[in-house]
Scaffold this motif. Structure first.
Motif, PDB file in Angstrom:
ATOM      1  N   ARG A  56       0.699  -0.985   0.038  1.00 57.31           N
ATOM      2  CA  ARG A  56      -0.112   0.071   0.047  1.00 57.31           C
ATOM      3  C   ARG A  56       0.919   1.274   0.024  1.00 57.31           C
ATOM      4  NH1 ARG A  56      -5.032  -1.519   1.496  1.00 57.31           N
ATOM      5  NH2 ARG A  56      -6.016   0.432   0.291  1.00 57.31           N
ATOM      6  N   HIS A  57       0.310   2.685  -0.586  1.00 51.68           N
ATOM      7  CA  HIS A  57       0.993   3.725  -0.627  1.00 51.68           C
ATOM      8  C   HIS A  57       0.315   4.342   0.194  1.00 51.68           C
ATOM      9  CE1 HIS A  57       3.406   2.985  -4.191  1.00 51.68           C
ATOM     10  NE2 HIS A  57       2.654   2.199  -4.461  1.00 51.68           N
ATOM     11  N   ARG A  68       0.668   8.564   2.811  1.00 50.26           N
ATOM     12  CA  ARG A  68       1.215   9.599   3.172  1.00 50.26           C
ATOM     13  C   ARG A  68       1.122   9.890   4.587  1.00 50.26           C
ATOM     14  NH1 ARG A  68      -2.163  12.888   0.010  1.00 50.26           N
ATOM     15  NH2 ARG A  68      -0.707  12.919  -1.454  1.00 50.26           N
ATOM     16  N   GLU A 120       5.276  10.674   0.887  1.00 44.39           N
ATOM     17  CA  GLU A 120       4.338   9.434   0.247  1.00 44.39           C
ATOM     18  C   GLU A 120       5.598   8.682   0.419  1.00 44.39           C
ATOM     19  OE1 GLU A 120       2.261   9.926  -3.302  1.00 44.39           O
ATOM     20  OE2 GLU A 120       1.783  12.097  -2.848  1.00 44.39           O
ATOM     21  N   GLU A 154       5.757   3.786   0.559  1.00 41.23           N
ATOM     22  CA  GLU A 154       5.143   2.364   0.150  1.00 41.23           C
ATOM     23  C   GLU A 154       5.669   1.585   1.176  1.00 41.23           C
ATOM     24  OE1 GLU A 154       5.270  -1.247  -3.204  1.00 41.23           O
ATOM     25  OE2 GLU A 154       6.346   0.672  -3.435  1.00 41.23           O
ATOM     26  N   ARG A 172      10.884   5.169  -0.426  1.00 37.51           N
ATOM     27  CA  ARG A 172      10.685   6.240  -0.637  1.00 37.51           C
ATOM     28  C   ARG A 172      11.381   6.532  -2.037  1.00 37.51           C
ATOM     29  NH1 ARG A 172      13.252  11.054   1.729  1.00 37.51           N
ATOM     30  NH2 ARG A 172      14.377  10.821   0.023  1.00 37.51           N
ATOM     31  N   THR A 189      -3.268   4.064  -1.795  1.00 36.15           N
ATOM     32  CA  THR A 189      -3.796   3.207  -2.574  1.00 36.15           C
ATOM     33  C   THR A 189      -3.676   1.868  -1.992  1.00 36.15           C
ATOM     34  OG1 THR A 189      -1.664   2.744  -3.736  1.00 36.15           O
ATOM     35  CG2 THR A 189      -3.285   4.177  -4.790  1.00 36.15           C
TER      36      THR A 189
END
Length: 77
Positions: free
Chosen positions: A14-15, A17, A41, A43, A56, A77
């Protein structure tokens, strides 16, 4: 409505922030030295016990469970 969770609760792949650092100033400085800051942001690459490995760009950063649970992130996401 956006979902905010600690990094320890975000599934691999998942991504997110980064929206809040639950520790003090010293932790924020330490994370900044690693290249992590608010609105960054990331992952989620791997869970290692309670710890998390985040990406990153092409950089990978391993965070221990104590730190990862203090980092609150919005799932993208």
């Amino acid at each position: 409505m956006t979902e905010i969770r600690p990094l320890t609760d975000v599934p691999v792949g998942r991504h997110v922030r980064l929206v809040r650092i639950g520790g003090g100033r010293q932790l924020a400085r330490r994370l900044l030295a690693l290249g992590l800051s608010i609105n960054e942001e990331l992952e989620i690459v791997q869970h290692r016990g309670r710890g998390v490995v985040v990406a990153r760009g092409s950089n990978r950063i391993a965070l221990g469970g104590g730190i990862a649970e203090k980092l609150m992130a919005e799932i993208l996401t």
